[in-house]
Write a protein that holds these residues in place. Structure first.
Motif, short mmCIF file in Angstrom:
data_model
loop_
_atom_site.label_atom_id
_atom_site.label_comp_id
_atom_site.label_asym_id
_atom_site.label_seq_id
_atom_site.Cartn_x
_atom_site.Cartn_y
_atom_site.Cartn_z
N GLU A 78 0.82 -1.21 0.00
CA GLU A 78 0.00 0.00 0.00
C GLU A 78 0.86 1.26 0.00
OE1 GLU A 78 -2.54 -0.46 3.36
OE2 GLU A 78 -3.83 -1.96 2.38
N THR A 79 2.06 1.16 0.52
CA THR A 79 2.97 2.30 0.55
C THR A 79 4.31 1.89 -0.03
OG1 THR A 79 3.94 1.83 2.71
CG2 THR A 79 1.87 3.07 2.69
N GLU A 80 5.14 2.87 -0.29
CA GLU A 80 6.53 2.57 -0.63
C GLU A 80 7.19 1.89 0.57
OE1 GLU A 80 6.13 6.92 -2.60
OE2 GLU A 80 6.09 6.33 -0.50
N ILE A 81 8.21 1.08 0.31
CA ILE A 81 8.96 0.47 1.40
C ILE A 81 9.61 1.58 2.22
CG2 ILE A 81 10.93 -1.01 1.97
CD1 ILE A 81 8.44 -2.52 1.01
N THR A 82 9.42 1.52 3.53
CA THR A 82 9.88 2.61 4.40
C THR A 82 11.29 2.34 4.93
OG1 THR A 82 8.96 1.57 6.39
CG2 THR A 82 7.50 3.03 5.12
N ASN A 83 11.87 3.37 5.52
CA ASN A 83 13.17 3.21 6.16
C ASN A 83 13.12 2.14 7.24
OD1 ASN A 83 14.84 5.18 4.84
ND2 ASN A 83 13.75 6.80 5.92
N SER A 84 12.05 2.14 8.02
CA SER A 84 11.91 1.16 9.10
C SER A 84 11.88 -0.26 8.54
CB SER A 84 10.64 1.43 9.91
OG SER A 84 10.44 0.45 10.90
#
Length: 457
Positions: A78-84
């Motif tokens: 649903e979102t771009e892959i995050t830093n976390s």
């Protein structure tokens, strides 16, 4: 009499084999399959759409003529892959590297869990009595036979790693940890950090496309091995912008919790592929521990899948929210980009924003336009639309290092936010404005856009 007993045994055997199915063709026994939506993903129902630019391409690139194509159902982040999320990958590789080095030094000095200290991190197969017959067979016949002497041996993940230098259990442990950090002469202000060049992820895959088109070759000829340094290039915040002060982003963006939910950047195409391989391995290790079916591989989307998902079911729209305008009816910008000839703050963001910012499209996907551009699996060829298949089209040429990026970013003008606009970057390049998201194939074919999500799982 003996013949009668033997005949009775055969009849009994045949009857016992057929007793459950009454001799009918009922199919082989197996586990019942229950579709499971991957965490953080949404189902994109398969269907057809008009791919390419429905309006005049005013920049005259002419690399996206309209074409009706069909894609199968798939799950998408649903979102771009995050830093976390990417840090979870980095930490797993870091910890695995430390555990392997501890196991190797334990093996070299004959240390076992009974010795305590570093011995507790010995390979799981160090003690014969702890091995199953299958593990013993593999140990006797395969381990130590390949290029990597320790390939295939199981490291111990049950013992917590020790990071405080004052708590190191012995000199062996201290020696291993010392090799993981940058040399002392490169440290400053009392900070000695992990040497990110040591963080390498190895994985193998079967090149099915090449194997299917070749004849009379061994399967092993198509097994490819990759080794990738996986830490993001944080210097992109400086290298991408000459005569610009972006040191705070270089210093803090990837590792600081303040940016945990922001999209990861500084990741090249090969690192994005490695992340997909790790995510598959990580999930299937859990599935195996619970005696469940393996899941399909996580991967980068094809260019057609990305555009289909970005459109959100809207036919011939300019942007994911429709269009042709980048503002809503209240005069607010609908994405994070560079509007008004360079007024970065006009859209309420200077650089990137949290990955779930702004409104999602009708497939519940966030930031399919703006924030960061996204790597896809396809290679860039200006003429690709002219010769690709109309069913699940994709062009991925191993000899073509130009890989497609889609969606536009925080530093791009509105043209690059259009769902049909194509752009590219070289596979080994990392940028402060390129990230990625992953997809996973849906098991089955009964979900299409015409179902209106009736069968969506």
């Amino acid at each position: 009499m003996k013949k009668l007993i033997a005949l009775s045994a055969i009849v009994t055997f045949l009857y016992s084999c057929n007793s459950g199915d009454r001799g009918e063709l009922v199919g082989a026994e197996g586990r019942k399959w229950h579709p499971e939506k991957p965490y953080g993903m949404t189902l994109i129902p398969g269907g057809s759409f008009i791919m390419g630019k429905s309006d005049d391409d005013f920049v005259a690139v002419n690399d996206a003529p309209t074409k009706t194509v069909t894609v199968r159902s798939f799950y998408m982040d649903e979102t771009e892959i995050t830093n976390s999320e990417y840090r979870q990958f980095v930490n797993w590789v870091r910890d695995s590297t430390v555990r392997l080095r501890l196991a190797i030094i334990a093996d070299e000095f004959g240390l076992t869990p009974g010795d305590g200290g570093t011995g507790e991190f010995a390979f799981v197969d160090q003690e014969d009595e702890d091995m199953t017959p299958w593990e013993q067979y593999n140990y006797d016949n395969y381990y130590g036979m390949g290029e990597d002497f320790y390939a295939g041996r199981k490291i111990n993940r049950d013992i917590d790693l020790i990071w405080e230098t004052s708590e190191y259990p012995d000199e062996y442990y201290a020696e291993v940890m010392d090799t993981m950090y940058i040399p002392a002469e490169e440290a400053y202000n009392g900070q000695r950090t992990i040497d990110v060049n040591k963080l390498k992820f190895q994985y193998t895959y079967l090149d099915i496309q090449e194997a299917a088109r070749s004849k009379n070759q061994s399967r092993k000829d198509f097994i490819k091995k990759e080794e990738v340094m996986i830490y993001p290039d944080t210097t992109v915040w400086i290298k991408d912008f000459n005569y610009s002060y972006n040191e705070p982003m270089h210093n803090d963006y990837f590792w600081h919790e303040a940016y945990g939910e922001y999209p990861v950047v500084g990741v090249n195409w090969k690192q994005a592929k490695a992340f997909c391989a790790w995510r598959t391995l990580y999930k299937n290790a859990y599935q195996k521990s619970r005696d469940r079916n393996y899941v399909n591989s996580f991967r980068l989307p094809s260019e057609a899948e990305w555009e289909y998902a970005a459109r959100g079911g809207l036919e011939s729209a300019t942007y994911p929210w429709g269009g042709p305008y980048a503002k809503n009816d209240r005069g607010c910008f609908m994405a994070n980009f560079k509007p008004l000839r360079g007024d970065y703050a006009a859209d309420q963001a200077l650089y990137t924003v949290e990955a779930d910012s702004y409104e999602p499209n009708d497939f519940n996907l966030y930031n399919m336009a703006g924030n960061v551009s996204e790597w896809v699996a396809s290679s860039y060829d200006p003429a690709a639309y002219e010769y690709t298949s109309t069913m699940n089209p994709n062009v991925n040429d191993d000899n073509n290092e130009r890989k497609v990026v889609r969606g536009g970013s925080w530093k791009d003008i509105a043209y690059f936010l259009q769902v049909s606009t194509r752009d590219y970057e070289y596979a080994d390049s990392a940028r402060s404005y390129i990230g990625f998201r992953t997809v996973q194939d849906y098991m089955g074919t009964d979900v299409t856009l015409n179902d209106q999500y009736g069968d969506a799982r």
